[in-house]
Scaffold this motif. Structure first.
Motif, PDB file in Angstrom:
ATOM      1  N   ALA A   6     -23.306  13.382  -5.282  1.00 45.06           N
ATOM      2  CA  ALA A   6     -24.563  13.190  -4.560  1.00 45.06           C
ATOM      3  C   ALA A   6     -24.320  12.869  -3.095  1.00 45.06           C
ATOM      4  O   ALA A   6     -25.174  13.136  -2.242  1.00 45.06           O
ATOM      5  CB  ALA A   6     -25.376  12.079  -5.211  1.00 45.06           C
ATOM      6  N   HIS A   7     -23.167  12.313  -2.793  1.00 54.46           N
ATOM      7  CA  HIS A   7     -22.826  11.964  -1.408  1.00 54.46           C
ATOM      8  C   HIS A   7     -21.855  12.981  -0.812  1.00 54.46           C
ATOM      9  O   HIS A   7     -21.092  12.655   0.114  1.00 54.46           O
ATOM     10  CB  HIS A   7     -22.258  10.547  -1.366  1.00 54.46           C
ATOM     11  N   ASN A   8     -21.917  14.209  -1.364  1.00 54.46           N
ATOM     12  CA  ASN A   8     -21.132  15.331  -0.840  1.00 54.46           C
ATOM     13  C   ASN A   8     -19.633  15.042  -0.819  1.00 54.46           C
ATOM     14  O   ASN A   8     -18.903  15.455   0.088  1.00 54.46           O
ATOM     15  CB  ASN A   8     -21.605  15.699   0.576  1.00 54.46           C
ATOM     16  N   ARG A   9     -19.184  14.321  -1.825  1.00 64.58           N
ATOM     17  CA  ARG A   9     -17.759  13.983  -1.952  1.00 64.58           C
ATOM     18  C   ARG A   9     -17.276  14.430  -3.322  1.00 64.58           C
ATOM     19  O   ARG A   9     -17.946  14.219  -4.325  1.00 64.58           O
ATOM     20  CB  ARG A   9     -17.594  12.471  -1.779  1.00 64.58           C
ATOM     21  N   ASP A  10     -16.119  15.036  -3.361  1.00 62.49           N
ATOM     22  CA  ASP A  10     -15.522  15.475  -4.614  1.00 62.49           C
ATOM     23  C   ASP A  10     -14.178  14.777  -4.773  1.00 62.49           C
ATOM     24  O   ASP A  10     -13.674  14.138  -3.849  1.00 62.49           O
ATOM     25  CB  ASP A  10     -15.358  16.996  -4.620  1.00 62.49           C
ATOM     26  N   SER A 146     -29.209  28.533 -12.436  1.00 63.42           N
ATOM     27  CA  SER A 146     -29.646  29.936 -12.421  1.00 63.42           C
ATOM     28  C   SER A 146     -28.899  30.757 -13.465  1.00 63.42           C
ATOM     29  O   SER A 146     -29.464  31.662 -14.091  1.00 63.42           O
ATOM     30  CB  SER A 146     -29.454  30.543 -11.027  1.00 63.42           C
ATOM     31  N   GLY A 147     -27.611  30.431 -13.678  1.00 62.46           N
ATOM     32  CA  GLY A 147     -26.845  31.138 -14.691  1.00 62.46           C
ATOM     33  C   GLY A 147     -27.343  30.848 -16.099  1.00 62.46           C
ATOM     34  O   GLY A 147     -27.316  31.717 -16.974  1.00 62.46           O
ATOM     35  N   LEU A 148     -27.822  29.638 -16.321  1.00 58.43           N
ATOM     36  CA  LEU A 148     -28.336  29.255 -17.634  1.00 58.43           C
ATOM     37  C   LEU A 148     -29.692  29.875 -17.923  1.00 58.43           C
ATOM     38  O   LEU A 148     -29.972  30.291 -19.057  1.00 58.43           O
ATOM     39  CB  LEU A 148     -28.451  27.734 -17.731  1.00 58.43           C
ATOM     40  N   ARG A 152     -34.491  29.957 -10.280  1.00 56.19           N
ATOM     41  CA  ARG A 152     -34.063  29.091  -9.186  1.00 56.19           C
ATOM     42  C   ARG A 152     -34.657  27.705  -9.413  1.00 56.19           C
ATOM     43  O   ARG A 152     -35.861  27.573  -9.634  1.00 56.19           O
ATOM     44  CB  ARG A 152     -34.527  29.655  -7.849  1.00 56.19           C
ATOM     45  N   GLY A 153     -33.810  26.689  -9.378  1.00 57.84           N
ATOM     46  CA  GLY A 153     -34.265  25.332  -9.666  1.00 57.84           C
ATOM     47  C   GLY A 153     -34.111  24.400  -8.490  1.00 57.84           C
ATOM     48  O   GLY A 153     -33.238  24.577  -7.632  1.00 57.84           O
ATOM     49  N   ALA A 166     -28.221  17.607 -10.070  1.00 55.32           N
ATOM     50  CA  ALA A 166     -28.838  18.777  -9.448  1.00 55.32           C
ATOM     51  C   ALA A 166     -27.817  19.559  -8.615  1.00 55.32           C
ATOM     52  O   ALA A 166     -27.751  20.790  -8.683  1.00 55.32           O
ATOM     53  CB  ALA A 166     -30.025  18.348  -8.592  1.00 55.32           C
ATOM     54  N   LYS A 167     -27.014  18.854  -7.831  1.00 51.35           N
ATOM     55  CA  LYS A 167     -26.008  19.541  -7.008  1.00 51.35           C
ATOM     56  C   LYS A 167     -24.950  20.218  -7.874  1.00 51.35           C
ATOM     57  O   LYS A 167     -24.495  21.331  -7.562  1.00 51.35           O
ATOM     58  CB  LYS A 167     -25.359  18.552  -6.044  1.00 51.35           C
ATOM     59  N   ALA A 168     -24.546  19.553  -8.959  1.00 50.16           N
ATOM     60  CA  ALA A 168     -23.553  20.156  -9.846  1.00 50.16           C
ATOM     61  C   ALA A 168     -24.087  21.425 -10.500  1.00 50.16           C
ATOM     62  O   ALA A 168     -23.321  22.334 -10.817  1.00 50.16           O
ATOM     63  CB  ALA A 168     -23.140  19.143 -10.914  1.00 50.16           C
ATOM     64  N   LEU A 169     -25.404  21.484 -10.708  1.00 51.74           N
ATOM     65  CA  LEU A 169     -26.037  22.665 -11.293  1.00 51.74           C
ATOM     66  C   LEU A 169     -26.384  23.722 -10.252  1.00 51.74           C
ATOM     67  O   LEU A 169     -26.929  24.773 -10.598  1.00 51.74           O
ATOM     68  CB  LEU A 169     -27.320  22.244 -12.030  1.00 51.74           C
ATOM     69  N   GLY A 170     -26.093  23.437  -8.983  1.00 55.75           N
ATOM     70  CA  GLY A 170     -26.401  24.399  -7.929  1.00 55.75           C
ATOM     71  C   GLY A 170     -27.883  24.482  -7.611  1.00 55.75           C
ATOM     72  O   GLY A 170     -28.360  25.518  -7.128  1.00 55.75           O
TER      73      GLY A 170
END
Length: 299
Positions: A6-10, A146-148, A152-153, A166-170
């Motif tokens: 969520a904080h744009n960190r991986d 979108s793949g599932l 567009r979500g 949400a970010k992990a799901l694109g």
């Protein structure tokens, strides 16, 4: 891990991340509060600064109020630890709750000892403040929304865990400036953001965290008032301003008791309906029914 996203960190496959609450302990060593009770948001931020830089092996990340994360090298023994969530452990002995975690990692044990010393100046009203790590997790991937579903979500949310999902799901994400993740969130701003997102996305989730937080504080009236405000400020705004056919589902992700302050395993109500169309009657008996209602074209 999702809150970190969520904080744009991986993180890499060689690292792990733990949630880390600022918690309060009473004179007998029992957990009095999992959410920095007794401290203002500014004091919680100041407390977090005191705990930064304790160990080069542990990166301390302050998220908001009592919520923090720890990023460190992956330790299989820590990932296998079962640490009771602090919001489910109020009233229990803290040493017992964290004993397994501390025994599995010298770094975490030292970090907790040193952070407790640095937090001593914040003590008041018979309470000492500590850091409570829990929920160790490694890097993981999720399929795209979108793949599932071929759609567009988007998501309108402030809670880090929902932003991360949400970010992990694109999915597209909007966080209004005055969204707080609590009962003082700007509900009207979330309604306007949802209306804007509905112009570009097929599916939109608008998440409200305030009822959960109010229940954790044993605030029954605050929880009820917040839900009523969602009705009047969010749902009525959507109904009045959105004029295209729309499927709507209202649900909670879990039970939180205003009596115990804890999550529960009871059932939550689910309400589904159509706006701006004459849809068929809806009968929901399972998750699959909800999914079919939302994702399939109407007859």
């Amino acid at each position: 891990y999702l809150e970190l996203l969520a904080h744009n960190r991986d993180i890499s496959e060689y690292e792990m991340v733990l949630r880390c609450n600022l918690a309060a302990v009473d004179a007998s060593g029992r957990l009095a509060a999992f959410n920095g009770q007794g401290l203002t948001p500014l004091e919680m931020q100041q407390a977090a600064k005191q705990c930064d830089g304790i160990l080069k092996d542990i990166e301390f990340i302050h998220l908001s109020e009592y919520r923090n994360l720890l990023v460190m090298n992956r330790e299989a023994s820590v990932l296998d630890c079962t640490v009771q969530p602090p919001h489910e452990s109020v009233g229990e002995d803290v040493n017992g709750l964290l004993q397994e975690l501390r025994s599995q990692s010298l770094s975490i044990n030292y970090f907790l000892q040193e952070s407790a010393k640095r937090l001593q100046p914040f003590a008041r009203d018979g309470l000492q403040y500590i850091l409570y790590p829990w929920g160790p997790s490694a890097r993981q991937g999720l399929p795209s929304f979108s793949g599932l579903h071929g759609l567009r979500g988007g998501a309108v949310c402030k809670a880090e865990i929902v932003i991360g999902i949400a970010k992990a799901l694109g999915m597209d994400v909007i966080t209004p400036p005055n969204a707080t993740g609590d009962v003082d969130t700007d509900i009207m701003a979330k309604a306007e953001a949802t209306l804007a997102m509905l112009q570009q996305d097929d599916f939109v989730i608008a998440h409200f965290n305030g009822s959960d937080e109010a229940a954790h504080r044993y605030d029954y009236q605050g929880k009820a008032d917040f839900i009523s405000r969602i009705d009047t400020q969010f749902l009525q705004t959507i109904a009045a301003k959105y004029h295209e056919p729309l499927k709507l589902v209202i649900c909670g992700d879990h039970v939180t008791s205003s009596v115990t302050g804890k999550h529960g395993d009871g059932c939550t109500p689910v309400i589904a309906g159509y706006l701006n169309t004459t849809g068929h009657s809806i009968r929901l008996q399972s998750y699959r029914d909800i999914l079919d209602f939302l994702m399939k074209e109407s007859d």
